[in-house]
Structures are given as C-alpha cells and as structure tokens.
Write an enzyme that holds these catalytic residues in place. Structure first.
Site, short mmCIF file in Angstrom:
data_model
loop_
_atom_site.label_atom_id
_atom_site.label_comp_id
_atom_site.label_asym_id
_atom_site.label_seq_id
_atom_site.Cartn_x
_atom_site.Cartn_y
_atom_site.Cartn_z
N ASP A 22 1.04 -1.14 0.86
CA ASP A 22 -0.47 -0.24 -0.53
C ASP A 22 1.17 1.17 -0.16
OD1 ASP A 22 -1.60 2.03 0.61
OD2 ASP A 22 -2.07 1.15 2.83
N ASP A 30 -1.97 -1.39 -3.42
CA ASP A 30 -2.43 -0.09 -4.42
C ASP A 30 -1.45 -0.83 -5.54
OD1 ASP A 30 -0.49 1.75 -3.88
OD2 ASP A 30 -1.77 2.19 -2.62
N ASP A 99 -5.76 -11.09 -15.28
CA ASP A 99 -6.79 -12.28 -14.48
C ASP A 99 -8.40 -11.54 -15.54
OD1 ASP A 99 -8.80 -14.28 -14.06
OD2 ASP A 99 -7.41 -13.31 -11.90
N ASP A 200 -10.70 -16.84 -15.34
CA ASP A 200 -11.84 -16.71 -14.39
C ASP A 200 -12.32 -17.97 -14.63
OD1 ASP A 200 -11.99 -15.95 -11.28
OD2 ASP A 200 -13.83 -15.51 -12.71
N GLU A 265 -8.31 -21.93 -15.87
CA GLU A 265 -9.31 -22.22 -14.57
C GLU A 265 -10.33 -22.94 -14.66
OE1 GLU A 265 -10.95 -20.57 -9.44
OE2 GLU A 265 -11.72 -19.56 -11.57
N HIS A 326 -5.78 -17.59 -4.02
CA HIS A 326 -6.24 -16.90 -3.21
C HIS A 326 -7.58 -17.56 -3.24
CE1 HIS A 326 -7.42 -16.37 -7.42
NE2 HIS A 326 -8.81 -15.91 -6.50
N ASP A 327 -7.89 -18.64 -2.99
CA ASP A 327 -8.78 -19.08 -3.23
C ASP A 327 -8.28 -19.86 -2.17
OD1 ASP A 327 -10.69 -17.44 -4.92
OD2 ASP A 327 -9.90 -18.87 -6.53
C1 GLC Z 1 -12.51 -17.71 -9.52
C2 GLC Z 1 -11.98 -16.66 -8.76
C3 GLC Z 1 -12.46 -16.53 -7.54
C4 GLC Z 1 -13.39 -15.88 -7.67
C5 GLC Z 1 -14.80 -16.64 -8.70
C6 GLC Z 1 -15.49 -15.88 -9.17
O1 GLC Z 1 -13.29 -18.96 -9.19
O2 GLC Z 1 -10.76 -17.41 -8.41
O3 GLC Z 1 -11.73 -15.85 -6.02
O4 GLC Z 1 -14.60 -15.75 -6.37
O5 GLC Z 1 -13.88 -17.40 -9.30
O6 GLC Z 1 -15.40 -15.49 -10.06
#
Ligand code: GLC
Length: 544
Positions: A22, A30, A99, A200, A265, A326-327
């Site tokens: 930050d 940021d 992303d 995604d 993904e 991040h999940d």
């Molecule tokens: C993917 C992302 C996740 C997000 C979801 C909806 O799984 O990795 O963080 O919440 O898609 O976009």
C-alpha cells in the site's frame, strides 16, 4: 534470443493486488505498490507475474466482480497506472498476465444495469434471463458456491442466472455482441502488451441452450469438479461450446508476437481438460490442475499426483504445479505449520516437468490469517457464517477465503511493512509476520525465501529441469524420487518426507550435488538424506 514458446518454460508468481503493498496509506494495496515491488519479484527469479483483478469493481468479490474492464478500481490507481505496470514489468524482462473474468460482470456494470432495466432494452439479451415456473426459478441449476443460480428481478418479473454469487450475473456468450465486446477488450489489452491471461471460471462460460435440468448426484460437497450440492453440473459447466470458445480465443492471441498464452481455471476431468487444451495444442495453452493442492502431503500421495500428471499430460502437454492461490488455504497451514514440508513442496514444484505457480507469500512461509467465518469479508465465507467451524473442518471445506488473502509480510515493523496507515488494514495480518517476513528471511541462507531463490536460479540455469523427461523412481517408504533427463544430461531429485534419515542407492555415480536442503552425505553409490531433506544431484553419464 527469446524462444517463441517462452511460456512453456516460464515460472509464474501470483500477486493479489489488494494485499501486496500500500503506497497511498489507506490500508489497501495498490498498483503503485506493486510497481515498487517488481524488483523484489524479479530478484526472486520468477519470469511471469499473474495479477488478480485490479479493474474497477464494487469489490463485492474483491475484484472478481468487474464493473469496467478498461479502468483500474480507484483505490488501486488509474488506467495510466495499469499501462505503467505493464511497462515496468517489461522493463525488467518479465511477462505480465492479467486475470480475465469473462463469465460474469458485476451487477453494477453498466451493461447489467441496462440489461435489467427492461425487457426491450438493447442489452437485455447480454445476460441470461428467463421466465420462472410460477413463483419458482426457471430450472434446478445451482450456483457453484451453493444455492440456486437463478435470481428473481421484480422490475421485469424474470430471473437472471449467475454461476457464482448473485451480484455476478453471467454474460450470455450466445449473443455475438457479448462475445465481440469481450474479445475487443482482450484485444485492447493484448495491444497494450499483456503477455497472457488467466481465465477465471472458464468452464462456466456456456450453459445448455435448452436449459435442461441438471441430473441428481450423490456429491453433496461443493467444489467437486463436476458435481456438488446433490447435482451433477451436466448442463452448466464444460459445454462443448466452451471448448470451442477456448480455440477461438487462442486463435485471436496466436496473431501476436512474441507469443501470448491462456491459462484456464477449469474444474473438470482430465479428459475434458485435455479437450480444452486441444489435441493439436490449439486450445488453451495451460490449465490449472488441482490434484496437488488437494493432495495429502506424503511421499506416496505426491508420487501419485506426479504419476497422474505425467500420464494425463504427457509432452507436448504441460502440467501446471500449484500449491495454493487466493481461494485456498495457505500451504504452510495445510502442512500443519511444518516449514520443512513447505520447503519440500517448493523443491517439488520447481524440479518436476511443468509450470510452477507460486502464490505471493508462499516464498516466505505465510500462514493462514485468523478470520472467523462469522465476521469474514469473503462473500463465499459469509454464506457459511452459521455453520460451526468444527463442521467445516470435518468436511474439509475451505469456504472463508480471508485467511489466504492477508497482507504481504515485508518486515517485522508496523503493519508488517505493508502499509503506513495508523488506521485499519483492509484485512488483518497473519500471526507469524514477526518471524516470517521478507526482511528477516532475506538475510538467512537457510530460510524458505533463500530456498525459493536458489531453486528458481537452479531451474533457470538447467535445461534438464526445464525441459527434461520425468521418470519416477522406486524408493524406500517416505521418499519421493524422480529423474529428469535430456540427451546428455540427467538429474536426480530425492525428497525425504520422513522424520528419519533415509538411504538411497543410485544407479549411476553422482557427479555433483546441485542443491541440498541441509547437508547430505554421498558415499559410494548411496545418498544419505537427513529427516525432511532433499537433494538435487547431477549424474555422471560418461563413465568410461
Ligand atoms: C474464481 C476466482 C474466485 C472468484 C470466482 C468468481 O474461482 O478464483 O476468487 O471468487 O472465480 O469470479
């Protein structure tokens, strides 16, 4: 000179912008913060950086709910900052991966606001609208995180569909205007120099044209590849049209030089994942594989994962080795806070055949933050706020993703060096920042951070590790071992997952120990590996 297919040899580092650094002092990471830390990422030795979304968004799902695909969210910076980020990444000879959330927008995106305004709005058909069955939704389709995927909108007395959360309405990719708008956006960023995209929930893009009900299933837990909540996602994920669309985007990126790449993904069987990649390698370049982040951390289980990846994704396919994101729960927390195991996993992902992806903070052994589900920020976690945590643990359900999104731990000082603010950080720090932080670990040659740097360096300087074939070896219990080979070069990797010393007999003489975790002993044809240690050795091939 750079290879055309540079992406086949790359290493990827994932940055979660909100938590990286930050500079504005508001407790939120940021774009300027990321730019100021690019030298750190370069110094680690990664070659490609994937940024979780920083686009304009109401942040209901922290950026995975985009309201403008061309602008930065104001708390992260401006569009010029995005351009500058691309430039600064390239200046360091690194690659930049954005992303791309194609499946859905935020419900605050102007397209959706228009679409929901009336039946005759020109953008009505940009999203998936249907009449209900009386007071009930149009069919039985469930959202991936649970609950019906259909949401009633009283303005027009119709329902819209959302694969994920209600504020993330799915775009209608059967409408050519939608497809064009999204591909135009992709082209915009390609023209600005973006080197690749992480796609995604790409497997959700198309839904069955006839809106048939999904069949029942015995799977009741969410996040199973193709079923959950007692429903097989037969008509809501992995439709043939989505596979065809993968090829279409690949075609678009193929006109760019140097090459660009797509990393999907996808939640699907390996067979379907290969369809996405294309028999002729004309679909997505890479897809995430989830066996490793789901595996038990034992030599036997990890061996099974590698065996499966090798069998299902033989050359020219390339497996993607990821430990967390991040999940998912932080890897160090997953291995019972045993830093030795986290180190062994690092050795694994950088020495197998495939693309290693590291989530920020793994390189310094960040732990899961302690955010109770009852009060969590994560919108998925909030849905489970009334489920007791012991039950979530028993079911091994990771639904509150706050814990893996805590601020990067730069130093042991105020706010772990993440922010100057005297106020609150957007997310509290994880507990181990006093010991596990960049400043402290950088000066310690035995630290996990030093290990990451050494492994990245070794991989970069070793064509065998980058492109060699992989062969698993028979070993004593608790040891995982494999060889990597190209004509004229052969490397052995030995990982001891037990708390005791293990002896390994090698077939060929050892020429050089390229790397070892703690000091190992090589005597005659044997390598003695202390508890939780690893060795990477070069064999002597010319024994004449
Ligand atoms: C993917 C992302 C996740 C997000 C979801 C909806 O799984 O990795 O963080 O919440 O898609 O976009």
């Amino acid at each position: 000179m750079e290879a055309e297919t540079w992406w086949r040899n790359t290493t990827i580092y994932q940055v979660y912008p909100r938590s990286y650094y930050d500079t504005s002092g508001n407790g939120i990471g940021d774009l300027a913060g990321i730019i100021s830390k690019l030298d750190y990422i370069k110094g680690l030795g990664f070659e490609t950086i994937w940024f979780s979304p920083f686009f304009d968004s109401p942040q209901a799902d922290f950026g995975y709910d985009v309201s403008d695909y061309y602008q930065a969210a104001p708390e992260y910076g401006t569009q010029d900052d995005i351009f500058l980020l691309i430039e600064e990444v390239h200046k360091r000879n690194l690659k930049v991966v954005f992303d791309l959330v194609l499946n859905h927008t935020s419900d605050q995106h102007s397209w959706f606001l228009e679409s929901r305004a009336g039946l005759d709005n020109p953008r009505r058909d940009w999203y998936i609208w249907r009449d209900g069955k009386g007071k009930r939704p149009p069919n039985n389709w469930k959202a991936l995180p649970g609950g019906s995927g259909w949401h009633y909108d009283k303005t027009t007395d119709q329902w819209y569909y959302a694969s994920f959360l209600p504020f993330q309405p799915d775009l209608n990719f059967r409408n050519p205007q939608v497809k064009k708008a999204m591909l135009d956006m992709v082209e915009f960023w390609l023209d600005k120099g973006v080197d690749g995209f992480r796609l995604d929930i790409f497997h959700s893009i198309f839904k069955d044209e006839k809106f048939r009900n999904n069949p029942p299933s015995r799977h009741f837990l969410p996040y199973n590849d193709e079923a959950g909540f007692f429903q097989e996602y037969k008509y809501t994920v992995n439709q043939p049209e989505t596979v065809a669309f993968a090829r279409e985007i690949r075609e678009l990126i193929m006109s760019y030089r140097p090459e660009r790449f797509l990393l999907g993904e996808i939640f699907a069987s390996d067979e379907i994942k290969r369809d996405y990649l294309g028999e002729d390698q004309d679909g997505l370049n890479l897809v995430f594989l989830w066996d490793l982040p789901d595996a038990k951390i034992t030599a036997a289980d990890l061996r099974r994962v590698i065996e499966k990846y090798e069998k299902e994704y033989p050359d020219p396919y390339l497996p993607v080795y990821v430990l967390g994101n991040h999940d998912r729960k932080r890897v160090l927390s997953r291995v019972g806070e045993n830093i030795n195991l986290a180190k062994l996993l690092a050795v694994l992902i950088f020495t197998v055949r495939g693309i290693p992806v590291t989530y920020y903070g793994e390189e310094i052994g960040m732990l899961e933050g302690d955010s109770p589900t009852k009060t969590c920020l994560d919108p998925v976690g909030q849905r489970y706020k009334n489920v007791p945590s012991f039950l979530l643990n028993i079911l091994d359900l990771y639904v509150n993703r706050d814990g893996c999104r805590t601020p990067m731990q730069w130093d042991p000082g105020k706010n772990a060096g993440f922010s100057e603010t005297d106020g609150k950080l957007w997310m509290p720090l994880a507990s181990n920042y006093l010991e596990q932080n960049v400043e402290k670990l950088e000066s310690n040659s035995g630290s996990i951070l030093s290990l990451y740097k050494d492994l990245l360096q070794l991989r970069k300087s070793s064509p065998v590790l980058i492109t060699g074939d992989l062969k698993l070896l028979e070993t004593p219990a608790d040891v995982l071992a494999y060889e990597r080979e190209i004509p004229g070069g052969k490397i052995g990797v030995f990982l001891n997952f037990s708390a005791r010393e293990r002896q390994i007999v090698t077939i060929l003489p050892v020429e050089k120990v390229l790397y070892s975790l703690s000091s190992i002993d090589v005597r005659g044809d044997s390598i003695y590996l202390p508890a939780f240690s690893a060795a990477i050795i070069r064999y002597k091939l010319d024994i004449s």
